[in-house]
Design a protein around this motif. Structure first.
Motif, PDB file in Angstrom:
ATOM      1  N   VAL A  21       0.846  -1.199   0.000  1.00 10.75           N
ATOM      2  CA  VAL A  21       0.000   0.000   0.000  1.00 10.75           C
ATOM      3  C   VAL A  21       0.879   1.246   0.000  1.00 10.75           C
ATOM      4  CG1 VAL A  21      -1.544   1.377   1.467  1.00 10.75           C
ATOM      5  CG2 VAL A  21      -2.057  -1.016   1.017  1.00 10.75           C
ATOM      6  N   LEU A  22       1.953   1.218   0.751  1.00  6.67           N
ATOM      7  CA  LEU A  22       2.822   2.378   0.874  1.00  6.67           C
ATOM      8  C   LEU A  22       3.635   2.643  -0.396  1.00  6.67           C
ATOM      9  CD1 LEU A  22       3.696   4.549   2.876  1.00  6.67           C
ATOM     10  CD2 LEU A  22       5.471   2.987   3.666  1.00  6.67           C
ATOM     11  N   PHE A  23       4.155   1.591  -1.024  1.00  7.89           N
ATOM     12  CA  PHE A  23       5.100   1.787  -2.116  1.00  7.89           C
ATOM     13  C   PHE A  23       4.612   1.364  -3.494  1.00  7.89           C
ATOM     14  CE2 PHE A  23       7.880   1.107   1.658  1.00  7.89           C
ATOM     15  CZ  PHE A  23       8.386   2.383   1.726  1.00  7.89           C
ATOM     16  N   GLU A  24       3.627   0.487  -3.604  1.00  7.28           N
ATOM     17  CA  GLU A  24       3.311  -0.091  -4.899  1.00  7.28           C
ATOM     18  C   GLU A  24       1.925   0.218  -5.448  1.00  7.28           C
ATOM     19  OE1 GLU A  24       4.699  -4.212  -5.370  1.00  7.28           O
ATOM     20  OE2 GLU A  24       5.494  -4.012  -3.333  1.00  7.28           O
ATOM     21  N   VAL A  25       0.956   0.464  -4.598  1.00 10.18           N
ATOM     22  CA  VAL A  25      -0.398   0.717  -5.082  1.00 10.18           C
ATOM     23  C   VAL A  25      -0.438   2.110  -5.692  1.00 10.18           C
ATOM     24  CG1 VAL A  25      -2.818   0.988  -4.423  1.00 10.18           C
ATOM     25  CG2 VAL A  25      -1.456  -0.838  -3.427  1.00 10.18           C
ATOM     26  N   ALA A  26      -0.881   2.183  -6.960  1.00 12.88           N
ATOM     27  CA  ALA A  26      -0.878   3.455  -7.688  1.00 12.88           C
ATOM     28  C   ALA A  26      -2.236   4.147  -7.671  1.00 12.88           C
ATOM     29  CB  ALA A  26      -0.444   3.207  -9.130  1.00 12.88           C
ATOM     30  N   ASP A  27      -3.227   3.536  -7.056  1.00 16.25           N
ATOM     31  CA  ASP A  27      -4.570   4.108  -7.013  1.00 16.25           C
ATOM     32  C   ASP A  27      -4.549   5.397  -6.194  1.00 16.25           C
ATOM     33  OD1 ASP A  27      -7.289   4.679  -6.654  1.00 16.25           O
ATOM     34  OD2 ASP A  27      -7.830   2.553  -6.614  1.00 16.25           O
ATOM     35  N   PRO A  28      -4.978   6.531  -6.778  1.00 14.86           N
ATOM     36  CA  PRO A  28      -4.936   7.795  -6.028  1.00 14.86           C
ATOM     37  C   PRO A  28      -5.906   7.835  -4.849  1.00 14.86           C
ATOM     38  CG  PRO A  28      -6.012   8.107  -8.148  1.00 14.86           C
ATOM     39  CD  PRO A  28      -5.467   6.708  -8.136  1.00 14.86           C
ATOM     40  N   ARG A  29      -6.889   6.938  -4.832  1.00 11.48           N
ATOM     41  CA  ARG A  29      -7.815   6.903  -3.695  1.00 11.48           C
ATOM     42  C   ARG A  29      -7.146   6.361  -2.445  1.00 11.48           C
ATOM     43  NH1 ARG A  29     -12.444   3.380  -6.425  1.00 11.48           N
ATOM     44  NH2 ARG A  29     -10.561   2.269  -7.011  1.00 11.48           N
ATOM     45  N   VAL A  30      -6.099   5.576  -2.642  1.00 10.48           N
ATOM     46  CA  VAL A  30      -5.418   4.925  -1.515  1.00 10.48           C
ATOM     47  C   VAL A  30      -4.262   5.815  -1.066  1.00 10.48           C
ATOM     48  CG1 VAL A  30      -4.253   2.842  -0.726  1.00 10.48           C
ATOM     49  CG2 VAL A  30      -6.049   2.681  -2.441  1.00 10.48           C
ATOM     50  N   LYS A  31      -4.604   6.830  -0.280  1.00 11.70           N
ATOM     51  CA  LYS A  31      -3.574   7.700   0.292  1.00 11.70           C
ATOM     52  C   LYS A  31      -3.957   7.979   1.742  1.00 11.70           C
ATOM     53  CE  LYS A  31      -5.756  11.832  -1.484  1.00 11.70           C
ATOM     54  NZ  LYS A  31      -5.668  12.975  -2.314  1.00 11.70           N
ATOM     55  N   GLY A  32      -2.950   8.158   2.559  1.00 12.93           N
ATOM     56  CA  GLY A  32      -3.204   8.374   3.978  1.00 12.93           C
ATOM     57  C   GLY A  32      -3.696   7.126   4.683  1.00 12.93           C
ATOM     58  N   VAL A  33      -3.369   5.946   4.135  1.00 15.24           N
ATOM     59  CA  VAL A  33      -3.824   4.675   4.706  1.00 15.24           C
ATOM     60  C   VAL A  33      -2.696   4.071   5.536  1.00 15.24           C
ATOM     61  CG1 VAL A  33      -4.563   2.320   4.165  1.00 15.24           C
ATOM     62  CG2 VAL A  33      -5.417   4.225   2.812  1.00 15.24           C
ATOM     63  N   THR A  34      -3.033   3.663   6.746  1.00 12.58           N
ATOM     64  CA  THR A  34      -2.101   2.962   7.613  1.00 12.58           C
ATOM     65  C   THR A  34      -2.694   1.599   7.943  1.00 12.58           C
ATOM     66  OG1 THR A  34      -1.438   5.051   8.610  1.00 12.58           O
ATOM     67  CG2 THR A  34      -0.874   3.052   9.808  1.00 12.58           C
ATOM     68  N   VAL A  35      -1.932   0.557   7.667  1.00 19.05           N
ATOM     69  CA  VAL A  35      -2.370  -0.803   7.992  1.00 19.05           C
ATOM     70  C   VAL A  35      -2.009  -1.058   9.452  1.00 19.05           C
ATOM     71  CG1 VAL A  35      -2.131  -3.244   7.451  1.00 19.05           C
ATOM     72  CG2 VAL A  35      -2.080  -1.559   5.612  1.00 19.05           C
ATOM     73  N   LEU A  36      -3.033  -1.325  10.267  1.00 21.27           N
ATOM     74  CA  LEU A  36      -2.821  -1.494  11.692  1.00 21.27           C
ATOM     75  C   LEU A  36      -2.666  -2.949  12.109  1.00 21.27           C
ATOM     76  CD1 LEU A  36      -5.476   1.072  12.931  1.00 21.27           C
ATOM     77  CD2 LEU A  36      -3.018   1.402  12.721  1.00 21.27           C
ATOM     78  N   GLU A  37      -3.482  -3.815  11.531  1.00 17.86           N
ATOM     79  CA  GLU A  37      -3.512  -5.203  11.985  1.00 17.86           C
ATOM     80  C   GLU A  37      -4.124  -6.077  10.902  1.00 17.86           C
ATOM     81  OE1 GLU A  37      -5.358  -7.696  15.774  1.00 17.86           O
ATOM     82  OE2 GLU A  37      -5.916  -5.605  15.474  1.00 17.86           O
ATOM     83  N   ALA A  38      -3.795  -7.341  10.933  1.00 21.27           N
ATOM     84  CA  ALA A  38      -4.418  -8.317  10.041  1.00 21.27           C
ATOM     85  C   ALA A  38      -4.801  -9.537  10.861  1.00 21.27           C
ATOM     86  CB  ALA A  38      -3.466  -8.715   8.918  1.00 21.27           C
ATOM     87  N   GLU A  39      -5.948 -10.104  10.533  1.00 11.93           N
ATOM     88  CA  GLU A  39      -6.411 -11.323  11.201  1.00 11.93           C
ATOM     89  C   GLU A  39      -6.724 -12.363  10.137  1.00 11.93           C
ATOM     90  OE1 GLU A  39      -9.747 -10.481  13.707  1.00 11.93           O
ATOM     91  OE2 GLU A  39      -8.545  -9.295  15.109  1.00 11.93           O
ATOM     92  N   VAL A  40      -5.941 -13.433  10.128  1.00 13.87           N
ATOM     93  CA  VAL A  40      -6.138 -14.524   9.181  1.00 13.87           C
ATOM     94  C   VAL A  40      -7.042 -15.558   9.841  1.00 13.87           C
ATOM     95  CG1 VAL A  40      -4.993 -16.315   7.828  1.00 13.87           C
ATOM     96  CG2 VAL A  40      -3.876 -14.104   8.154  1.00 13.87           C
ATOM     97  N   ALA A  41      -8.036 -16.033   9.089  1.00 16.70           N
ATOM     98  CA  ALA A  41      -8.947 -17.061   9.606  1.00 16.70           C
ATOM     99  C   ALA A  41      -8.176 -18.364   9.805  1.00 16.70           C
ATOM    100  CB  ALA A  41     -10.098 -17.270   8.637  1.00 16.70           C
ATOM    101  N   SER A  42      -8.688 -19.213  10.667  1.00 14.48           N
ATOM    102  CA  SER A  42      -7.983 -20.461  10.985  1.00 14.48           C
ATOM    103  C   SER A  42      -7.871 -21.399   9.784  1.00 14.48           C
ATOM    104  CB  SER A  42      -8.661 -21.164  12.150  1.00 14.48           C
ATOM    105  OG  SER A  42     -10.002 -21.453  11.827  1.00 14.48           O
ATOM    106  N   ASP A  43      -8.789 -21.284   8.810  1.00 13.74           N
ATOM    107  CA  ASP A  43      -8.684 -22.119   7.608  1.00 13.74           C
ATOM    108  C   ASP A  43      -7.761 -21.507   6.555  1.00 13.74           C
ATOM    109  OD1 ASP A  43     -10.196 -20.027   6.661  1.00 13.74           O
ATOM    110  OD2 ASP A  43     -11.883 -21.262   6.000  1.00 13.74           O
ATOM    111  N   LEU A  44      -7.193 -20.336   6.836  1.00 13.27           N
ATOM    112  CA  LEU A  44      -6.242 -19.614   5.985  1.00 13.27           C
ATOM    113  C   LEU A  44      -6.837 -19.146   4.658  1.00 13.27           C
ATOM    114  CD1 LEU A  44      -3.050 -21.837   6.449  1.00 13.27           C
ATOM    115  CD2 LEU A  44      -3.880 -19.987   7.897  1.00 13.27           C
ATOM    116  N   LYS A  45      -8.153 -19.160   4.520  1.00  9.85           N
ATOM    117  CA  LYS A  45      -8.767 -18.761   3.260  1.00  9.85           C
ATOM    118  C   LYS A  45      -9.203 -17.303   3.235  1.00  9.85           C
ATOM    119  CE  LYS A  45     -10.232 -23.343   1.934  1.00  9.85           C
ATOM    120  NZ  LYS A  45     -11.325 -24.206   1.493  1.00  9.85           N
ATOM    121  N   HIS A  46      -9.338 -16.686   4.380  1.00 13.41           N
ATOM    122  CA  HIS A  46      -9.775 -15.291   4.453  1.00 13.41           C
ATOM    123  C   HIS A  46      -8.887 -14.547   5.444  1.00 13.41           C
ATOM    124  CE1 HIS A  46     -13.100 -16.514   2.140  1.00 13.41           C
ATOM    125  NE2 HIS A  46     -13.894 -16.911   3.105  1.00 13.41           N
ATOM    126  N   ALA A  47      -8.721 -13.253   5.171  1.00 14.02           N
ATOM    127  CA  ALA A  47      -7.983 -12.389   6.096  1.00 14.02           C
ATOM    128  C   ALA A  47      -8.665 -11.030   6.137  1.00 14.02           C
ATOM    129  CB  ALA A  47      -6.535 -12.232   5.660  1.00 14.02           C
TER     130      ALA A  47
END
Length: 149
Positions: A21-47
């Motif tokens: 998000v910080l270095f590669e996403v070129a979408d101008p809508r994605v600015k001022g975004v900070t990734v705080l946390e991620a939660e992966v489901a126990s089956d590893l299919k969703h996050a």
């Protein structure tokens, strides 16, 4: 309680998505975004990726839409980093914790200022420092005479 493997995956997802998000996403809508946390489901299919977006509600909605449209790109970056059978499908949620903590801090400051006014002090005056009577200590805990003596 999540297993150690899930915790490592949570951190890996957070790192990869944050970096992309910080270095590669070129979408101008994605600015001022900070990734705080991620939660992966126990089956590893969703996050679920929790983000904080600077700006008003409109900018936050735009940023979430931009992140959702970039989710395929972000999943490809994730697949390159993770060596798992499944690459989690990413879902983004706005984390209101930062916004709430700023609002709570503002409320505390306003309450303290009102309390000072009620006591007849100026609202900008700092409160009494409880450590004024104690000698200063260095990192090893050794006492040093204060400079006001």
């Amino acid at each position: 309680m999540p297993s150690h493997r899930i915790e490592r995956l949570n951190e890996a997802v957070r790192e990869v998505v944050s970096s992309a998000v910080l270095f590669e996403v070129a979408d101008p809508r994605v600015k001022g975004v900070t990734v705080l946390e991620a939660e992966v489901a126990s089956d590893l299919k969703h996050a679920t990726v929790f983000v904080s977006v600077m700006g008003d509600e409109t900018q936050q909605r735009l940023a979430l839409r931009g992140l959702q449209s970039a989710s395929g790109f972000l999943q490809s970056r994730l697949a390159a980093r993770l060596k798992t059978r499944y690459t989690p499908i990413l879902r983004f949620e706005l984390d209101q914790g930062v916004k709430k903590s700023v609002a709570m801090s503002r409320l505390i400051d306003e309450t303290l200022a009102a309390d000072r006014l009620a006591r007849g002090e100026s609202p900008e005056a700092p409160g009494p420092d409880p450590d004024d009577d104690e000698p200063s200590r260095d990192a090893l805990g050794e006492e040093h005479p204060s400079s006001t003596d």
